[in-house]
Scaffold this motif. Structure first.
Motif, PDB file in Angstrom:
ATOM      1  N   LEU A  10       0.826  -1.210   0.000  1.00 14.45           N
ATOM      2  CA  LEU A  10       0.000   0.000   0.000  1.00 14.45           C
ATOM      3  C   LEU A  10       0.859   1.258   0.000  1.00 14.45           C
ATOM      4  O   LEU A  10       0.570   2.226  -0.708  1.00 14.45           O
ATOM      5  CB  LEU A  10      -0.939  -0.002   1.208  1.00 14.45           C
ATOM      6  N   VAL A  11       1.915   1.246   0.791  1.00 14.49           N
ATOM      7  CA  VAL A  11       2.818   2.396   0.831  1.00 14.49           C
ATOM      8  C   VAL A  11       3.492   2.589  -0.519  1.00 14.49           C
ATOM      9  O   VAL A  11       3.570   3.705  -1.044  1.00 14.49           O
ATOM     10  CB  VAL A  11       3.859   2.238   1.959  1.00 14.49           C
ATOM     11  N   ALA A  20       9.346   4.191  -1.292  1.00 16.23           N
ATOM     12  CA  ALA A  20       9.015   3.243  -0.219  1.00 16.23           C
ATOM     13  C   ALA A  20      10.276   2.544   0.282  1.00 16.23           C
ATOM     14  O   ALA A  20      10.418   2.303   1.490  1.00 16.23           O
ATOM     15  CB  ALA A  20       7.997   2.229  -0.714  1.00 16.23           C
ATOM     16  N   LEU A  21      11.200   2.225  -0.610  1.00 16.76           N
ATOM     17  CA  LEU A  21      12.456   1.612  -0.185  1.00 16.76           C
ATOM     18  C   LEU A  21      13.302   2.585   0.619  1.00 16.76           C
ATOM     19  O   LEU A  21      13.955   2.192   1.600  1.00 16.76           O
ATOM     20  CB  LEU A  21      13.226   1.090  -1.393  1.00 16.76           C
ATOM     21  N   TRP A  22      13.307   3.859   0.239  1.00 16.28           N
ATOM     22  CA  TRP A  22      14.023   4.864   1.031  1.00 16.28           C
ATOM     23  C   TRP A  22      13.396   4.994   2.418  1.00 16.28           C
ATOM     24  O   TRP A  22      14.097   5.105   3.422  1.00 16.28           O
ATOM     25  CB  TRP A  22      14.013   6.217   0.331  1.00 16.28           C
ATOM     26  N   LEU A  23      12.075   4.970   2.467  1.00 14.24           N
ATOM     27  CA  LEU A  23      11.373   5.039   3.750  1.00 14.24           C
ATOM     28  C   LEU A  23      11.732   3.835   4.615  1.00 14.24           C
ATOM     29  O   LEU A  23      11.954   3.972   5.823  1.00 14.24           O
ATOM     30  CB  LEU A  23       9.866   5.112   3.521  1.00 14.24           C
ATOM     31  N   CYS A  27      13.582   3.980   8.294  1.00 12.74           N
ATOM     32  CA  CYS A  27      12.988   3.332   9.475  1.00 12.74           C
ATOM     33  C   CYS A  27      13.934   2.318  10.091  1.00 12.74           C
ATOM     34  O   CYS A  27      14.005   2.188  11.314  1.00 12.74           O
ATOM     35  CB  CYS A  27      11.672   2.668   9.099  1.00 12.74           C
ATOM     36  N   ARG A  28      14.685   1.604   9.257  1.00 18.55           N
ATOM     37  CA  ARG A  28      15.645   0.635   9.786  1.00 18.55           C
ATOM     38  C   ARG A  28      16.757   1.338  10.552  1.00 18.55           C
ATOM     39  O   ARG A  28      17.188   0.867  11.604  1.00 18.55           O
ATOM     40  CB  ARG A  28      16.229  -0.214   8.666  1.00 18.55           C
ATOM     41  N   ILE A  29      17.234   2.447  10.050  1.00 18.95           N
ATOM     42  CA  ILE A  29      18.261   3.216  10.759  1.00 18.95           C
ATOM     43  C   ILE A  29      17.672   3.784  12.044  1.00 18.95           C
ATOM     44  O   ILE A  29      18.318   3.772  13.090  1.00 18.95           O
ATOM     45  CB  ILE A  29      18.828   4.323   9.853  1.00 18.95           C
ATOM     46  N   GLY A  30      16.436   4.255  11.961  1.00 21.89           N
ATOM     47  CA  GLY A  30      15.770   4.786  13.149  1.00 21.89           C
ATOM     48  C   GLY A  30      15.569   3.736  14.222  1.00 21.89           C
ATOM     49  O   GLY A  30      15.612   4.031  15.417  1.00 21.89           O
TER      50      GLY A  30
END
Length: 53
Positions: A10-11, A20-23, A27-30
């Motif tokens: 969906l994203v 979406a891959l950048w997001l 999120c993984r780094i976060g």
């Protein structure tokens, strides 16, 4: 996992696959940042952690 795949689809549909891959990477780094400030990487034995608690 099926819910994650649905959400990811969906994203990607809304903002695009590349974005979406950048997001995902942001999120993984976060998710890694709290480990930098956690005492867990420096604990060699679980009993050390229990003794300090």
């Amino acid at each position: 996992m099926p819910l994650g795949a649905l959400f990811g689809g969906l994203v990607a549909q809304q903002i695009g696959v590349r974005e979406a891959l950048w997001l995902l990477m942001i999120c993984r780094i976060g998710a890694f940042v709290p480990l930098l400030f956690s005492p867990l990487p420096r604990v060699r034995d679980y009993t050390e952690l229990q003794a300090n608690a």
